[in-house]
Design a protein around this motif. Structure first.
Motif, short mmCIF file in Angstrom:
data_model
loop_
_atom_site.label_atom_id
_atom_site.label_comp_id
_atom_site.label_asym_id
_atom_site.label_seq_id
_atom_site.Cartn_x
_atom_site.Cartn_y
_atom_site.Cartn_z
N GLU A 168 4.49 3.28 -1.32
CA GLU A 168 5.47 2.61 -0.45
C GLU A 168 5.13 2.74 1.03
O GLU A 168 5.45 1.87 1.83
N ASP A 169 4.46 3.86 1.40
CA ASP A 169 4.05 4.03 2.79
C ASP A 169 2.98 3.01 3.17
O ASP A 169 3.04 2.38 4.23
N SER A 223 4.40 -0.50 3.23
CA SER A 223 5.17 -0.75 4.44
C SER A 223 4.27 -1.24 5.57
O SER A 223 4.60 -2.17 6.30
N GLU A 245 4.74 4.99 11.63
CA GLU A 245 4.67 5.07 10.17
C GLU A 245 3.21 5.07 9.69
O GLU A 245 2.83 5.82 8.78
#
Length: 318
Positions: free
Chosen positions: A231-232, A235, A3
């Motif tokens: 949001e990335d 995270s 991610e």
């Protein structure tokens, strides 16, 4: 890690290895309080990177991402802008209050101002090519960095500097660093002859004309677009926050039971690379082998920590 690499690629195109090392720099900073004991001595799990790249390799572009993540985690992040002793180690300034104080007030005439190595958690230096200059000042600076990257809390980690008026100042750095430079001539000889490079990860990014055009085409597609989603990044920040909580009170280093077998395999790979080489190459190998194995121990610890954090975030037991 995957991610994080997807987000990293939006800053620096097609540089997965660079992205992986940056991930480990952040992780190493978070778990820097841990000690990997080697009998009587120990090493710490920090990772530092010296990246040398061609123009267009995207080596400086990820700094805003690194800054955002580390700042959100509460770390002091700074760009290194000067290499003076005062900027790196510290200096003293006259205490104005002491000048005007009454004789009965015991105020220090001089106060210590901490340098960057004593005060930051992470620094970024995008003009690191100056370190290749062969003069007394650059040699002193390399010694400062070398000590900064020695095991945290060890006597070798203490930097001392005597100032002009006789006062001694001390610094015990806890920081991690990212150095960026172009690829200088005779870099191999420089790396071999400088002990400083044995304490860090050195990555050389050479790109072909075709790779540069590929990266440029990708940038053309991205002009006017912001593909980085909060949001990335959040995270990734959440992962590191959980890692920090997991390791805050960790005392026993969770190495696998078959650690000797795994480490021996890595050592054998090194021997295979050099067994048919001449004596000069084997001598260089012997110089770097110990530091290389230290890196293997650090990355092994990182891998275990990553796995345990992922299990906990997924609701599983470690």
């Amino acid at each position: 890690i995957d991610e994080f690499l997807k987000t990293f690629d939006k800053y620096s195109y097609n540089n997965k290895l660079y992205g992986r090392i940056v991930f480990h720099i952040i992780l190493g900073l978070i778990i820097r309080h841990l000690k990997i004991f080697l009998g009587g001595g120990y090493i710490d799990p920090r990772i530092h990177l010296f990246l040398m790249g061609d123009s267009g390799s995207g080596n400086s572009k990820p700094y805003p991402l690194i800054y955002q993540i580390l700042s959100a985690l509460g770390y002091n992040v700074q760009s290194l802008d000067e290499l003076t002793d005062a900027a790196l180690v510290g200096s003293v300034e006259e205490n104005i209050e002491a000048r005007h104080a009454r004789q009965s007030e015991a105020l220090e005439r001089f106060i210590v101002v901490e340098g960057l190595l004593a005060s930051v958690d992470f620094f970024y230096f995008d003009e690191a090519s100056v370190l290749f200059t062969d003069n007394k000042h650059s040699k002193n600076v390399l010694i400062y960095f070398q000590k900064a990257f020695n095991p945290l809390g060890s006597p070798q980690n203490i930097i001392s500097k005597k100032l002009a008026h006789g006062k001694m100042i001390y610094a015990s750095p806890i920081c991690s660093g990212l150095f960026l430079s172009f690829i200088p001539k005779d870099i191999l000889e420089y790396i071999i002859n400088k002990g400083y490079f044995q304490r860090i990860v050195t990555l050389i990014l050479e790109i072909t004309d075709e790779q540069q055009r590929t990266n440029q085409d990708k940038e053309f597609d991205l002009v006017g677009l912001n593909l980085v989603k909060e949001e990335d990044i959040n995270s990734t920040i959440l992962f590191f926050e959980n890692t920090k909580k997991l390791t805050e009170k960790l005392e026993d280093i969770p190495f696998p039971k078959n650690k000797k077998v795994l480490f021996k395999l890595q050592e054998n790979k090194l021997f295979e690379l050099t067994k048919n080489s001449n004596e000069r190459i084997r001598k260089i190998f012997r110089t770097f082998k110990s530091r290389y194995m230290n890196m293997i121990y650090v990355f092994s610890l990182h891998a275990t920590i990553i796995r345990n954090t992922e299990l906990i975030m997924n609701g599983e037991k470690t």
